[in-house]
Scaffold this active site. Structure first.
Site, PDB file in Angstrom:
ATOM      1  N   LYS A 287      52.622   7.742  59.626  1.00 39.83           N
ATOM      2  CA  LYS A 287      52.268   6.557  58.346  1.00 39.83           C
ATOM      3  C   LYS A 287      53.427   5.702  58.185  1.00 39.83           C
ATOM      4  O   LYS A 287      54.634   6.250  58.185  1.00 39.83           O
ATOM      5  CB  LYS A 287      51.875   7.494  57.108  1.00 39.83           C
ATOM      6  N   SER A 288      53.101   4.492  58.032  1.00 40.62           N
ATOM      7  CA  SER A 288      54.354   3.639  57.720  1.00 40.62           C
ATOM      8  C   SER A 288      54.960   4.270  56.336  1.00 40.62           C
ATOM      9  O   SER A 288      54.317   4.149  55.385  1.00 40.62           O
ATOM     10  CB  SER A 288      53.863   2.139  57.459  1.00 40.62           C
TER      11      SER A 288
ATOM     12  N   CYS B  15      52.744  -6.007  57.133  1.00 35.15           N
ATOM     13  CA  CYS B  15      51.484  -5.447  56.273  1.00 35.15           C
ATOM     14  C   CYS B  15      51.123  -6.551  55.359  1.00 35.15           C
ATOM     15  O   CYS B  15      51.820  -6.923  54.567  1.00 35.15           O
ATOM     16  CB  CYS B  15      51.859  -4.217  55.551  1.00 35.15           C
TER      17      CYS B  15
ATOM     18  N   SER C 275      46.574  -5.824  61.783  1.00 37.64           N
ATOM     19  CA  SER C 275      45.281  -6.553  61.227  1.00 37.64           C
ATOM     20  C   SER C 275      45.442  -7.722  60.891  1.00 37.64           C
ATOM     21  O   SER C 275      46.448  -8.219  60.478  1.00 37.64           O
ATOM     22  CB  SER C 275      44.731  -5.824  60.023  1.00 37.64           C
TER      23      SER C 275
END
Length: 311
Positions: free
Chosen positions: A46-47, A129, A193
């Site tokens: 996980k970041s 992000c 994304s």
């Protein structure tokens, strides 16, 4: 025909090119153990931020027919938790330690902590992000991108890669690659994304997620053409020493094949892994092998970056 799926990124040898995308099936040690036990070639954590984060309010993730939307907001257990994990796990496969801090100076502190630790694997600095409320993506600010890399390589000597947002203009590819080629990066991960999309439920006439008024990162089949374009554009512009992890739109072995054909050295999976769980990696691997046998490709190297133009 004997099929070789192995690939290399920096000092790490992967038995196959498949890994999880940061943020999927990797927040806890239990989830990471499941990935290590799976047939994935490698594992991404996980970041991590310096301190634990609970993330954005719920609902913050939704599946739809062609993919997903999320505004998770970097929920994680904190960097110390993941550093403890990666320095004590059984090392049966490579682990990529992902970090992402809304404050750029915190990224430097995180890199110093990793530099001072015994961890010798890959570190992935997430500069893309789109779901931290009130914070822009560093990957779209070219001056900030160059500055963080300059600062990072003054203190960090271990294998370092960066996760990039999707770019949509050929001039962007040129400008970003020009910056990246100035640094001893081990890899890039493209794409994160597609930020700030919007999906609605026509029955309730509401957004599918709550944070940011319903705006969130789009993943899954929606983004596959963008992922292919970013992998192909960067492979033709970056130094060959900078490897590429291709991410976006993977649902089957053909999708994996296409990303490698466009130049990816490894392929990470997000939305489909969230939906299907770690057993997905066996399916993807089997489908990739079947396709390679049909095409008489004995190894990834025989078709990597061999995309041909239409004529």
């Amino acid at each position: 025909m004997k099929i070789d799926l192995s690939t290399t990124i920096g000092p790490n040898q992967f038995s196959n090119p498949l890994i999880n995308a940061a943020g999927v099936w990797d927040e806890t040690a239990l989830e990471l153990d499941e990935l290590v036990a799976s047939t994935a070639g490698g594992v991404t954590t996980k970041s991590a931020t310096l301190e634990p984060r609970s993330g954005n309010q719920r609902p913050r993730y939704a599946d739809v027919a062609l993919g997903s939307i999320n505004s998770m907001g970097l929920p994680n257990q904190g960097l110390k938790y993941y550093l403890d994990y990666v320095t004590t796990h059984d090392a049966s496969k490579p682990i990529d330690l992902s970090i992402a801090n809304p404050n750029p100076m915190d990224n430097l502190t995180a890199l110093q902590m990793i530099q001072d630790s015994s961890f010798q694997g890959l570190t992935e600095l997430n500069l893309s992000c789109p779901n931290v409320i009130g914070k822009p993506q560093i990957g779209y600010d070219l001056a900030a991108l160059k500055q963080i890399l300059q600062q990072a390589f003054k203190l960090f000597t271990k294998p370092l890669g960066i996760k990039l947002p999707p770019y949509f203009d050929l001039q962007q590819f040129d400008a970003v690659a020009d910056i990246l080629n100035q640094f001893p990066l081990t890899f890039i991960n493209t794409i994160n994304s597609v930020g700030n999309g919007l999906l609605v439920d026509p029955a309730s006439e509401r957004t599918l997620i709550e944070p940011k008024g319903g705006f969130g990162g789009i993943g899954g089949a929606y983004v596959k053409p963008v992922a292919l374009a970013n992998v192909h554009a960067f492979r033709s512009r970056l130094k060959p020493t900078i490897k590429i992890i291709g991410t976006g739109g993977v649902r089957n072995g053909t999708d994996v094949f296409e990303l490698i054909l466009c130049g990816a050295d490894a392929v990470s999976v997000g939305t489909t892994l969230m939906q299907a769980g770690p057993q997905l990696f066996t399916k993807l691997q089997d489908e990739l092998i079947q396709l390679m046998v049909q095409k008489h490709y004995p190894s990834l190297a025989t078709f990597r970056n061999q995309l041909k133009a239409a004529h």
